[in-house]
Enzyme design. Structure first.
Site, PDB file in Angstrom:
ATOM      1  N   CYS A  75       0.855  -1.122   0.157  1.00 21.81           N
ATOM      2  CA  CYS A  75       0.079   0.016  -0.113  1.00 21.81           C
ATOM      3  C   CYS A  75       0.888   1.332   0.180  1.00 21.81           C
ATOM      4  CB  CYS A  75      -0.949   0.007   1.061  1.00 21.81           C
ATOM      5  SG  CYS A  75      -2.156  -1.246   1.416  1.00 21.81           S
ATOM      6  N   HIS A 320      -9.128   3.435  -2.182  1.00 22.27           N
ATOM      7  CA  HIS A 320      -7.631   3.017  -1.869  1.00 22.27           C
ATOM      8  C   HIS A 320      -7.367   2.500  -3.071  1.00 22.27           C
ATOM      9  CE1 HIS A 320      -4.475   1.879   0.294  1.00 22.27           C
ATOM     10  NE2 HIS A 320      -4.938   1.083   0.975  1.00 22.27           N
TER      11      HIS A 320
END
Length: 366
Positions: A75, A320
């Protein structure tokens, strides 16, 4: 610059990772008076393999002589790519394009080879850490972190509703206009929900742990998108005569893999220390909102007022896209501090599966 962030399986469902990143790279390169990059660095997590950055840079029309590197820090990949690019520019002045991209919609399915004539078994995800150290799924880890820090379901739902409200208001006010490049007919982030209330969120059941506090409503979505920035040295910046952000400090840190969402905390502290600043000196804070409970636990640990985080909404509302999200934070800081002239010092931070965090401190240069 960034694409709109799409919800997996919807508007951007047929756009590959390289084809998401290419128009952003082309637009950035085209805005710099013919200055060509000497490298391209993109973060990516779940793409098709190979060097996505190279495919994207060629699809963007960059010369074949321009090399490209794909970075995977899960991430944190997009912000890590920008960190790598700053190091490249320090070593060799000029221009490097950097950012991240994720197409969850087109990520290939992988299967383990069949054994003894059995059917292949789908390989669902790579390990974030060795099983002996603990390798929880992200939703489970977020629930554990919220419980450890005493972050209630009510507080998580209120934070999520606020993120959506802020993002919806920002879109209506035109706040995102200068940073978003429409792609494949999509001109606006798909996940944002105006009018999402705490009462509606309270009806949702726990998504990952029986009796837990993390739900589909106070967790991020699964998303597609790309974001990138142009990194130059100070002399090149002066020649261009454009406003920008000076990178004051970057930091990467590790934490317990069983509480990966806490990873941004030591990274933020290290970056601020390197810059010689404190949170009181920061005008704009962009932390990746993977889960409301996770970002609130980080705020509590840092002693950071949650109201200061993501004033135009964050990943809970915008989405995201894993490999791109760190770069989205940088783009958001650019919009706030440069386009909107709303302060001088900015902070970006993102937590990473497996127990890592990446942070960056920047200063507006007008």
């Amino acid at each position: 610059m960034r694409t709109p962030i799409g919800t997996a399986g919807r508007a951007l469902r047929d756009v590959t990772a390289a084809d998401l990143a290419a128009p952003v790279l082309a637009a950035l390169a085209g805005s710099l008076d013919g200055l060509l990059p000497h490298d391209v660095v993109l973060g990516n997590c779940t793409g098709p393999g190979g060097d996505v950055a190279r495919v994207a840079s060629l699809a963007a029309g960059l010369p074949v002589a321009v090399p490209a590197l794909t970075v995977d820090r899960q991430c944190g990949s997009g912000l890590a790519a920008i960190d790598v690019a700053t190091a490249l520019v320090r070593a060799r002045p000029g221009l490097v394009l950097a950012g991240g991209v994720e197409s969850a919609s087109t990520a290939p399915w992988r299967f383990r080879p069949p054994a003894d004539g059995a059917d292949p078994v789908r390989y669902t995800r790579a390990p974030f850490a060795p099983a002996t150290l603990g390798d929880p799924d992200m939703g489970v880890a977020a629930d554990q972190l919220a419980a450890k820090y005493g972050v209630t379901r009510e507080r998580q739902d209120a934070y999520s509703a606020r993120s959506h409200a802020r993002a919806a208001a920002a879109w209506e006010a035109g706040t995102f206009g200068a940073e978003v490049l429409p792609v494949a007919g999509l001109a606006r982030d798909e996940r944002v929900r105006a009018g999402l209330t705490v009462e509606r969120l309270a009806r949702l059941r726990p998504a990952f742990v029986d009796g837990g506090t993390v739900t589909a409503g106070n967790a991020c979505g699964v998303n597609d998108g790309a974001a990138a920035v142009a990194i130059v040295d100070a002399a090149t910046h002066a020649e261009l005569g454009l406003p920008g952000l000076r990178v004051l400090a970057t930091a990467t840190a590790g934490v317990d893999p069983q509480l990966p969402g806490l990873g941004l905390v030591p990274a933020v502290r290290a970056a601020l220390d390197e810059a010689g600043l404190t949170l009181d000196d920061v005008d704009a804070v962009e932390l990746n909102e993977a889960f409301a409970g996770q970002v609130l636990a980080c705020c509590d640990d840092l002693g950071l007022d949650e109201e200061r985080v993501c004033p135009d909404g964050g990943a809970l509302a915008l989405g995201h896209p894993w490999g791109a999200s760190g770069a989205v934070l940088a783009v958001r800081l650019f919009s706030r501090l440069v386009h909107q002239d709303r302060g001088e010092i900015g902070l970006a931070g993102i937590a990473v599966g497996g127990g890592q965090g990446v942070a960056m401190v920047v200063q507006a240069c007008r």
